[in-house]
Design an enzyme around this catalytic site. Structure first.
Site, mmCIF file in Angstrom:
data_model
loop_
_atom_site.group_PDB
_atom_site.id
_atom_site.type_symbol
_atom_site.label_atom_id
_atom_site.label_comp_id
_atom_site.label_asym_id
_atom_site.label_seq_id
_atom_site.Cartn_x
_atom_site.Cartn_y
_atom_site.Cartn_z
ATOM 1 N N GLY A 10 0.827 -1.206 0.000
ATOM 2 C CA GLY A 10 0.000 0.000 0.000
ATOM 3 C C GLY A 10 0.861 1.255 0.000
ATOM 4 N N ASP A 31 0.593 -8.808 1.960
ATOM 5 C CA ASP A 31 -0.482 -7.992 1.377
ATOM 6 C C ASP A 31 -1.313 -8.860 0.438
ATOM 7 O OD1 ASP A 31 -0.526 -4.566 0.962
ATOM 8 O OD2 ASP A 31 -1.881 -5.813 -0.224
ATOM 9 N N GLY A 36 -3.789 -2.232 -2.648
ATOM 10 C CA GLY A 36 -2.372 -1.952 -2.892
ATOM 11 C C GLY A 36 -1.989 -2.303 -4.316
ATOM 12 N N ASP A 56 -4.082 -12.814 2.701
ATOM 13 C CA ASP A 56 -5.122 -12.035 3.375
ATOM 14 C C ASP A 56 -4.911 -12.200 4.884
ATOM 15 O OD1 ASP A 56 -7.403 -11.139 4.625
ATOM 16 O OD2 ASP A 56 -8.803 -12.213 3.317
ATOM 17 N N LYS A 105 2.877 -12.085 19.438
ATOM 18 C CA LYS A 105 2.962 -12.811 20.727
ATOM 19 C C LYS A 105 3.772 -14.092 20.559
ATOM 20 C CE LYS A 105 -0.210 -15.210 23.851
ATOM 21 N NZ LYS A 105 -0.917 -16.327 23.224
ATOM 22 N N TYR A 145 -15.114 1.413 9.171
ATOM 23 C CA TYR A 145 -13.678 1.721 9.318
ATOM 24 C C TYR A 145 -13.383 2.179 10.740
ATOM 25 C CZ TYR A 145 -9.192 4.057 8.223
ATOM 26 O OH TYR A 145 -7.875 4.463 8.183
HETATM 27 P P1 NAD Z 1 -3.603 1.698 1.186
HETATM 28 O O1 NAD Z 1 -4.966 1.319 0.763
HETATM 29 O O2 NAD Z 1 -2.690 2.317 0.170
HETATM 30 O O3 NAD Z 1 -2.835 0.473 1.812
HETATM 31 C C1 NAD Z 1 -3.463 -0.566 2.528
HETATM 32 C C2 NAD Z 1 -2.833 -1.872 2.123
HETATM 33 O O4 NAD Z 1 -3.416 -2.934 2.895
HETATM 34 C C3 NAD Z 1 -3.070 -2.212 0.641
HETATM 35 O O5 NAD Z 1 -1.860 -2.588 0.033
HETATM 36 C C4 NAD Z 1 -4.059 -3.370 0.713
HETATM 37 O O6 NAD Z 1 -3.972 -4.232 -0.399
HETATM 38 C C5 NAD Z 1 -3.676 -4.022 2.019
HETATM 39 N N1 NAD Z 1 -4.726 -4.854 2.608
HETATM 40 C C6 NAD Z 1 -6.012 -4.507 2.856
HETATM 41 N N2 NAD Z 1 -6.673 -5.539 3.405
HETATM 42 C C7 NAD Z 1 -5.784 -6.557 3.511
HETATM 43 C C8 NAD Z 1 -5.861 -7.885 4.013
HETATM 44 N N3 NAD Z 1 -6.992 -8.387 4.526
HETATM 45 N N4 NAD Z 1 -4.745 -8.653 3.968
HETATM 46 C C9 NAD Z 1 -3.591 -8.171 3.474
HETATM 47 N N5 NAD Z 1 -3.456 -6.925 2.988
HETATM 48 C C10 NAD Z 1 -4.543 -6.122 3.012
HETATM 49 O O7 NAD Z 1 -3.783 2.698 2.414
HETATM 50 P P2 NAD Z 1 -2.709 3.539 3.240
HETATM 51 O O8 NAD Z 1 -3.055 4.974 3.127
HETATM 52 O O9 NAD Z 1 -1.325 3.108 2.917
HETATM 53 O O10 NAD Z 1 -3.057 3.104 4.727
HETATM 54 C C11 NAD Z 1 -2.261 2.154 5.431
HETATM 55 C C12 NAD Z 1 -2.721 2.062 6.871
HETATM 56 O O11 NAD Z 1 -2.616 3.361 7.499
HETATM 57 C C13 NAD Z 1 -4.161 1.606 7.039
HETATM 58 O O12 NAD Z 1 -4.240 0.729 8.144
HETATM 59 C C14 NAD Z 1 -4.911 2.890 7.313
HETATM 60 O O13 NAD Z 1 -6.067 2.668 8.091
HETATM 61 C C15 NAD Z 1 -3.871 3.709 8.063
HETATM 62 N N6 NAD Z 1 -4.122 5.147 7.932
HETATM 63 C C16 NAD Z 1 -3.782 5.837 6.793
HETATM 64 C C17 NAD Z 1 -4.046 7.189 6.701
HETATM 65 C C18 NAD Z 1 -3.640 8.010 5.505
HETATM 66 O O14 NAD Z 1 -3.891 9.220 5.494
HETATM 67 N N7 NAD Z 1 -3.007 7.471 4.491
HETATM 68 C C19 NAD Z 1 -4.683 7.859 7.752
HETATM 69 C C20 NAD Z 1 -5.065 7.111 8.867
HETATM 70 C C21 NAD Z 1 -4.754 5.766 8.971
#
Ligand code: NAD
Ligand code: UDP
Length: 311
Positions: A10, A31, A36, A56, A105, A145
Protein backbone atom coordinates in the site's frame (compact mmCIF):
# COMPACT_ATOMS: atom_id res chain seq x y z
CA UNK A 1 15.81 -6.92 13.11
CA UNK A 2 13.39 -8.94 10.97
CA UNK A 3 10.15 -6.96 10.66
CA UNK A 4 6.75 -8.05 9.33
CA UNK A 5 4.72 -5.25 7.70
CA UNK A 6 1.12 -6.03 6.76
CA UNK A 7 -0.23 -3.83 3.97
CA UNK A 8 3.32 -3.50 2.57
CA UNK A 9 2.09 -3.01 -1.01
CA UNK A 10 0.00 0.00 0.00
CA UNK A 11 0.86 3.69 0.03
CA UNK A 12 2.15 3.95 3.61
CA UNK A 13 3.20 0.31 4.06
CA UNK A 14 5.57 0.54 1.09
CA UNK A 15 7.20 3.76 2.38
CA UNK A 16 7.58 2.20 5.82
CA UNK A 17 9.14 -0.88 4.24
CA UNK A 18 11.66 1.34 2.44
CA UNK A 19 12.54 3.07 5.72
CA UNK A 20 13.16 -0.16 7.65
CA UNK A 21 15.27 -1.53 4.77
CA UNK A 22 17.24 1.74 4.58
CA UNK A 23 18.01 1.40 8.30
CA UNK A 24 19.51 -2.06 7.66
CA UNK A 25 16.61 -4.27 8.80
CA UNK A 26 14.96 -7.18 7.01
CA UNK A 27 11.30 -6.83 6.00
CA UNK A 28 8.69 -9.46 5.32
CA UNK A 29 5.82 -7.71 3.52
CA UNK A 30 2.35 -9.26 3.60
CA UNK A 31 -0.48 -7.99 1.38
CA UNK A 32 -3.46 -9.28 -0.60
CA UNK A 33 -3.53 -6.30 -3.04
CA UNK A 34 -7.09 -5.34 -2.08
CA UNK A 35 -6.15 -1.66 -2.43
CA UNK A 36 -2.37 -1.95 -2.89
CA UNK A 37 -0.22 -2.42 -5.96
CA UNK A 38 2.75 -4.54 -6.99
CA UNK A 39 4.20 -1.34 -8.48
CA UNK A 40 4.76 0.02 -4.95
CA UNK A 41 7.18 -2.80 -4.11
CA UNK A 42 8.54 -3.59 -7.61
CA UNK A 43 11.80 -1.74 -6.80
CA UNK A 44 12.45 -4.26 -3.97
CA UNK A 45 12.30 -7.38 -6.15
CA UNK A 46 16.09 -7.91 -6.05
CA UNK A 47 16.61 -6.80 -2.45
CA UNK A 48 17.81 -9.87 -0.48
CA UNK A 49 16.52 -8.32 2.75
CA UNK A 50 12.94 -8.08 1.44
CA UNK A 51 10.56 -11.02 1.29
CA UNK A 52 6.95 -10.84 0.14
CA UNK A 53 4.01 -13.04 1.09
CA UNK A 54 0.73 -12.63 -0.84
CA UNK A 55 -1.86 -13.31 1.86
CA UNK A 56 -5.12 -12.04 3.37
CA UNK A 57 -4.19 -11.24 6.99
CA UNK A 58 -7.79 -11.67 8.11
CA UNK A 59 -6.84 -15.35 7.87
CA UNK A 60 -4.17 -17.01 10.06
CA UNK A 61 -0.73 -15.56 9.27
CA UNK A 62 2.25 -17.91 8.96
CA UNK A 63 5.77 -16.44 8.90
CA UNK A 64 8.72 -18.81 9.28
CA UNK A 65 11.81 -17.82 11.26
CA UNK A 66 12.47 -15.10 13.83
CA UNK A 67 10.44 -11.90 13.87
CA UNK A 68 11.33 -8.88 16.05
CA UNK A 69 8.54 -6.54 15.02
CA UNK A 70 5.07 -6.64 13.49
CA UNK A 71 3.59 -3.44 12.03
CA UNK A 72 -0.07 -3.88 11.10
CA UNK A 73 -0.90 -1.50 8.23
CA UNK A 74 -3.25 -3.69 6.19
CA UNK A 75 -6.66 -2.02 5.78
CA UNK A 76 -8.48 -0.04 3.15
CA UNK A 77 -7.90 3.58 4.17
CA UNK A 78 -9.66 5.81 1.66
CA UNK A 79 -13.37 6.41 2.30
CA UNK A 80 -14.29 5.19 -1.20
CA UNK A 81 -12.33 1.97 -0.57
CA UNK A 82 -13.85 1.13 2.77
CA UNK A 83 -17.32 2.04 1.56
CA UNK A 84 -16.77 -0.33 -1.37
CA UNK A 85 -15.33 -3.08 0.88
CA UNK A 86 -17.17 -2.69 4.19
CA UNK A 87 -16.92 -6.29 5.38
CA UNK A 88 -13.24 -6.85 4.44
CA UNK A 89 -12.53 -3.56 6.25
CA UNK A 90 -14.26 -4.77 9.43
CA UNK A 91 -12.48 -8.11 9.13
CA UNK A 92 -8.98 -6.76 8.64
CA UNK A 93 -9.42 -4.34 11.55
CA UNK A 94 -10.72 -7.06 13.85
CA UNK A 95 -9.60 -10.54 12.70
CA UNK A 96 -6.53 -9.14 10.93
CA UNK A 97 -5.44 -7.24 14.03
CA UNK A 98 -6.02 -10.33 16.16
CA UNK A 99 -3.89 -12.45 13.81
CA UNK A 100 -1.11 -9.85 13.63
CA UNK A 101 -1.09 -9.60 17.45
CA UNK A 102 -1.05 -13.38 17.69
CA UNK A 103 1.98 -13.47 15.40
CA UNK A 104 3.77 -10.87 17.54
CA UNK A 105 2.96 -12.81 20.73
CA UNK A 106 4.15 -16.14 19.27
CA UNK A 107 7.41 -14.61 18.04
CA UNK A 108 8.08 -12.45 21.12
CA UNK A 109 7.94 -9.41 18.82
CA UNK A 110 7.09 -5.76 19.29
CA UNK A 111 3.77 -4.74 17.69
CA UNK A 112 2.63 -1.46 16.16
CA UNK A 113 -0.95 -0.78 15.07
CA UNK A 114 -1.77 1.73 12.33
CA UNK A 115 -4.80 3.43 13.83
CA UNK A 116 -6.39 6.62 12.61
CA UNK A 117 -7.74 10.05 13.45
CA UNK A 118 -11.11 8.55 12.43
CA UNK A 119 -11.33 7.07 15.95
CA UNK A 120 -12.21 10.66 16.92
CA UNK A 121 -15.09 10.62 14.41
CA UNK A 122 -16.68 14.04 13.79
CA UNK A 123 -14.85 15.60 16.72
CA UNK A 124 -16.37 17.88 19.31
CA UNK A 125 -12.96 18.68 20.78
CA UNK A 126 -10.58 20.63 18.56
CA UNK A 127 -7.67 20.07 18.02
CA UNK A 128 -7.78 16.40 19.02
CA UNK A 129 -5.56 15.21 21.90
CA UNK A 130 -5.04 11.47 22.49
CA UNK A 131 -7.18 11.71 25.64
CA UNK A 132 -10.32 12.53 23.58
CA UNK A 133 -12.60 9.47 23.27
CA UNK A 134 -14.21 10.59 20.06
CA UNK A 135 -17.64 11.09 18.50
CA UNK A 136 -18.27 8.18 16.12
CA UNK A 137 -21.51 6.98 14.53
CA UNK A 138 -21.17 3.19 14.84
CA UNK A 139 -23.99 2.39 12.40
CA UNK A 140 -23.27 4.98 9.69
CA UNK A 141 -21.38 4.01 6.53
CA UNK A 142 -18.01 5.21 7.94
CA UNK A 143 -18.57 3.08 11.05
CA UNK A 144 -17.08 0.05 9.29
CA UNK A 145 -13.68 1.72 9.32
CA UNK A 146 -13.90 3.77 12.51
CA UNK A 147 -15.25 0.97 14.68
CA UNK A 148 -12.84 -1.60 13.23
CA UNK A 149 -9.95 0.67 14.20
CA UNK A 150 -11.44 1.33 17.64
CA UNK A 151 -11.78 -2.42 18.16
CA UNK A 152 -8.19 -2.84 16.90
CA UNK A 153 -6.97 -0.37 19.53
CA UNK A 154 -8.89 -2.20 22.27
CA UNK A 155 -7.50 -5.57 21.14
CA UNK A 156 -3.97 -4.15 21.04
CA UNK A 157 -4.25 -2.82 24.60
CA UNK A 158 -5.68 -6.17 25.76
CA UNK A 159 -2.71 -8.06 24.27
CA UNK A 160 -0.44 -5.66 26.08
CA UNK A 161 -2.23 -5.99 29.42
CA UNK A 162 -2.98 -9.72 29.29
CA UNK A 163 -0.02 -11.14 27.36
CA UNK A 164 2.61 -8.44 27.95
CA UNK A 165 3.16 -7.85 24.23
CA UNK A 166 5.12 -4.60 23.77
CA UNK A 167 2.56 -2.67 21.74
CA UNK A 168 2.43 0.76 20.11
CA UNK A 169 -0.58 2.55 18.56
CA UNK A 170 -0.19 5.38 16.05
CA UNK A 171 -3.22 7.50 15.24
CA UNK A 172 -2.44 8.68 11.73
CA UNK A 173 -3.94 11.94 10.45
CA UNK A 174 -4.52 12.60 6.70
CA UNK A 175 -1.28 11.75 4.92
CA UNK A 176 -0.42 12.20 1.25
CA UNK A 177 2.47 11.72 -1.14
CA UNK A 178 3.88 9.57 -3.94
CA UNK A 179 2.38 6.07 -4.40
CA UNK A 180 -1.18 7.12 -3.63
CA UNK A 181 -3.30 5.70 -6.43
CA UNK A 182 -4.57 8.22 -8.96
CA UNK A 183 -8.12 6.91 -8.40
CA UNK A 184 -7.61 6.51 -4.64
CA UNK A 185 -10.46 8.95 -3.95
CA UNK A 186 -8.78 10.91 -1.16
CA UNK A 187 -8.81 14.65 -1.48
CA UNK A 188 -5.15 15.34 -2.27
CA UNK A 189 -4.86 12.71 -4.99
CA UNK A 190 -8.27 13.64 -6.43
CA UNK A 191 -7.52 17.36 -6.69
CA UNK A 192 -3.97 16.94 -8.04
CA UNK A 193 -5.03 14.38 -10.63
CA UNK A 194 -8.06 16.43 -11.68
CA UNK A 195 -5.92 19.56 -12.08
CA UNK A 196 -3.26 17.69 -14.06
CA UNK A 197 -5.92 16.26 -16.38
CA UNK A 198 -7.65 19.64 -16.76
CA UNK A 199 -10.87 18.40 -15.18
CA UNK A 200 -13.08 20.23 -12.67
CA UNK A 201 -11.87 20.01 -9.07
CA UNK A 202 -14.43 18.19 -6.93
CA UNK A 203 -15.22 19.73 -3.56
CA UNK A 204 -17.64 17.84 -1.36
CA UNK A 205 -20.04 20.24 0.34
CA UNK A 206 -19.03 23.90 0.52
CA UNK A 207 -15.34 23.09 1.19
CA UNK A 208 -15.30 24.71 4.63
CA UNK A 209 -14.47 21.40 6.33
CA UNK A 210 -10.85 21.23 7.49
CA UNK A 211 -8.07 18.67 7.40
CA UNK A 212 -4.39 18.82 8.37
CA UNK A 213 -2.19 17.21 5.72
CA UNK A 214 1.02 15.36 6.59
CA UNK A 215 3.62 14.44 3.98
CA UNK A 216 4.47 10.73 3.84
CA UNK A 217 8.15 11.00 4.80
CA UNK A 218 7.27 13.01 7.92
CA UNK A 219 4.69 10.45 8.93
CA UNK A 220 7.05 7.51 8.38
CA UNK A 221 9.70 9.22 10.51
CA UNK A 222 7.21 9.67 13.36
CA UNK A 223 6.12 6.05 13.15
CA UNK A 224 9.71 4.82 13.05
CA UNK A 225 10.48 6.78 16.21
CA UNK A 226 7.31 5.55 17.92
CA UNK A 227 8.12 1.93 17.08
CA UNK A 228 11.47 2.16 18.92
CA UNK A 229 10.07 4.22 21.81
CA UNK A 230 8.58 2.79 24.99
CA UNK A 231 5.21 4.56 24.62
CA UNK A 232 2.25 2.15 24.78
CA UNK A 233 -0.66 4.61 24.83
CA UNK A 234 -1.96 5.87 21.46
CA UNK A 235 0.08 8.63 19.83
CA UNK A 236 -1.12 11.15 17.26
CA UNK A 237 1.16 11.57 14.26
CA UNK A 238 0.13 14.24 11.77
CA UNK A 239 0.77 17.76 10.64
CA UNK A 240 -0.97 20.31 12.89
CA UNK A 241 -1.31 22.97 10.18
CA UNK A 242 -5.00 23.04 9.28
CA UNK A 243 -6.55 23.95 5.90
CA UNK A 244 -10.08 24.06 4.58
CA UNK A 245 -10.62 21.76 1.62
CA UNK A 246 -11.38 24.87 -0.47
CA UNK A 247 -7.99 26.37 0.48
CA UNK A 248 -6.34 23.13 -0.60
CA UNK A 249 -8.12 23.23 -3.97
CA UNK A 250 -7.06 26.84 -4.52
CA UNK A 251 -3.44 26.01 -3.67
CA UNK A 252 -3.44 23.08 -6.12
CA UNK A 253 -4.87 25.30 -8.87
CA UNK A 254 -2.30 28.03 -8.16
CA UNK A 255 0.63 25.62 -8.12
CA UNK A 256 -0.41 23.98 -11.38
CA UNK A 257 -1.38 27.31 -13.02
CA UNK A 258 -4.78 25.95 -14.00
CA UNK A 259 -8.15 27.67 -14.04
CA UNK A 260 -10.20 24.45 -13.89
CA UNK A 261 -13.58 25.18 -12.28
CA UNK A 262 -14.54 23.94 -8.84
CA UNK A 263 -17.44 21.50 -8.86
CA UNK A 264 -19.39 21.13 -5.63
CA UNK A 265 -20.56 17.55 -5.03
CA UNK A 266 -22.63 16.28 -2.06
CA UNK A 267 -20.86 15.94 1.27
CA UNK A 268 -20.47 12.26 2.27
CA UNK A 269 -22.52 11.08 5.27
CA UNK A 270 -20.78 11.75 8.63
CA UNK A 271 -17.89 13.61 6.95
CA UNK A 272 -15.92 15.17 9.87
CA UNK A 273 -16.24 18.96 9.87
CA UNK A 274 -12.82 19.62 11.38
CA UNK A 275 -9.66 17.64 12.03
CA UNK A 276 -6.30 18.67 13.41
CA UNK A 277 -3.92 16.70 15.62
CA UNK A 278 -2.61 17.86 18.96
CA UNK A 279 0.99 16.59 18.66
CA UNK A 280 2.24 17.68 22.08
CA UNK A 281 3.03 14.06 22.97
CA UNK A 282 4.84 13.26 19.73
CA UNK A 283 6.93 16.39 20.20
CA UNK A 284 7.83 15.71 23.83
CA UNK A 285 8.12 11.90 23.88
CA UNK A 286 9.46 11.23 20.36
CA UNK A 287 11.18 14.54 19.65
CA UNK A 288 9.20 14.51 16.41
CA UNK A 289 7.43 17.14 14.39
CA UNK A 290 6.75 17.45 10.66
CA UNK A 291 9.27 19.33 8.52
CA UNK A 292 7.64 19.26 5.05
CA UNK A 293 5.02 21.96 4.57
CA UNK A 294 1.99 21.51 2.30
CA UNK A 295 3.43 23.43 -0.65
CA UNK A 296 6.67 21.40 -0.72
CA UNK A 297 4.82 18.13 -0.15
CA UNK A 298 2.43 18.96 -2.99
CA UNK A 299 5.36 19.74 -5.31
CA UNK A 300 6.72 16.22 -4.77
CA UNK A 301 3.26 14.66 -5.06
CA UNK A 302 2.53 16.53 -8.30
CA UNK A 303 5.90 15.39 -9.70
CA UNK A 304 4.95 11.79 -8.87
CA UNK A 305 1.52 11.98 -10.51
CA UNK A 306 3.08 13.50 -13.63
CA UNK A 307 5.13 10.29 -14.00
CA UNK A 308 2.18 7.90 -13.59
CA UNK A 309 -0.64 9.66 -15.45
CA UNK A 310 -1.09 9.04 -19.17
CA UNK A 311 0.62 11.75 -21.22
P1 NAD B 1 -3.60 1.70 1.19
O1 NAD B 1 -4.97 1.32 0.76
O2 NAD B 1 -2.69 2.32 0.17
O3 NAD B 1 -2.84 0.47 1.81
C1 NAD B 1 -3.46 -0.57 2.53
C2 NAD B 1 -2.83 -1.87 2.12
O4 NAD B 1 -3.42 -2.93 2.89
C3 NAD B 1 -3.07 -2.21 0.64
O5 NAD B 1 -1.86 -2.59 0.03
C4 NAD B 1 -4.06 -3.37 0.71
O6 NAD B 1 -3.97 -4.23 -0.40
C5 NAD B 1 -3.68 -4.02 2.02
N1 NAD B 1 -4.73 -4.85 2.61
C6 NAD B 1 -6.01 -4.51 2.86
N2 NAD B 1 -6.67 -5.54 3.40
C7 NAD B 1 -5.78 -6.56 3.51
C8 NAD B 1 -5.86 -7.89 4.01
N3 NAD B 1 -6.99 -8.39 4.53
N4 NAD B 1 -4.75 -8.65 3.97
C9 NAD B 1 -3.59 -8.17 3.47
N5 NAD B 1 -3.46 -6.93 2.99
C10 NAD B 1 -4.54 -6.12 3.01
O7 NAD B 1 -3.78 2.70 2.41
P2 NAD B 1 -2.71 3.54 3.24
O8 NAD B 1 -3.06 4.97 3.13
O9 NAD B 1 -1.32 3.11 2.92
O10 NAD B 1 -3.06 3.10 4.73
C11 NAD B 1 -2.26 2.15 5.43
C12 NAD B 1 -2.72 2.06 6.87
O11 NAD B 1 -2.62 3.36 7.50
C13 NAD B 1 -4.16 1.61 7.04
O12 NAD B 1 -4.24 0.73 8.14
C14 NAD B 1 -4.91 2.89 7.31
O13 NAD B 1 -6.07 2.67 8.09
C15 NAD B 1 -3.87 3.71 8.06
N6 NAD B 1 -4.12 5.15 7.93
C16 NAD B 1 -3.78 5.84 6.79
C17 NAD B 1 -4.05 7.19 6.70
C18 NAD B 1 -3.64 8.01 5.50
O14 NAD B 1 -3.89 9.22 5.49
N7 NAD B 1 -3.01 7.47 4.49
C19 NAD B 1 -4.68 7.86 7.75
C20 NAD B 1 -5.07 7.11 8.87
C21 NAD B 1 -4.75 5.77 8.97
N1 UDP C 1 -13.12 15.72 -0.40
C1 UDP C 1 -13.44 16.67 -1.38
N2 UDP C 1 -13.23 16.35 -2.68
C2 UDP C 1 -12.73 15.17 -3.08
C3 UDP C 1 -12.39 14.21 -2.09
C4 UDP C 1 -12.60 14.53 -0.77
O1 UDP C 1 -13.90 17.77 -1.06
O2 UDP C 1 -12.56 14.96 -4.30
C5 UDP C 1 -13.30 16.10 1.01
C6 UDP C 1 -13.98 15.06 1.90
O3 UDP C 1 -15.38 15.22 1.89
C7 UDP C 1 -13.37 15.37 3.25
C8 UDP C 1 -11.96 15.85 2.92
O4 UDP C 1 -11.99 16.22 1.55
O5 UDP C 1 -14.08 16.43 3.85
C9 UDP C 1 -10.90 14.77 3.10
O6 UDP C 1 -11.36 13.61 2.43
P1 UDP C 1 -10.45 12.31 2.29
O7 UDP C 1 -11.26 11.31 1.54
O8 UDP C 1 -9.13 12.67 1.74
O9 UDP C 1 -10.18 11.82 3.78
P2 UDP C 1 -11.01 11.81 5.14
O10 UDP C 1 -10.34 12.80 5.99
O11 UDP C 1 -12.45 12.19 4.88
O12 UDP C 1 -10.87 10.41 5.61
Amino acid sequence: MRIVITGAAGFLGSHLTDRFLAEGHEVVGVDNFLTGSRDNIAHLADNPRFQFIAHDVSKYITVDGPVGGVLHFASPASPIDYLQHPIPTLKVGSLGTHNALGLAKAKGARFLLASTSEVYGDPQVHPQPETYWGHVNPVGPRGVYDEAKRFAEAMTMAYHRVHGVPTRIVRIFNTYGPRMRAHDGRVVSNLVVQALLGRPLTIYGDGSQTRSFCYASDLVDGIYRLFWSERVDPTNIGNPVEFTVLELAKLVREMLHVTAPIQHDPLPVDDPKVRRPDITIARSVLGWEPVVDLRHGLERTIAYFRTVLPK
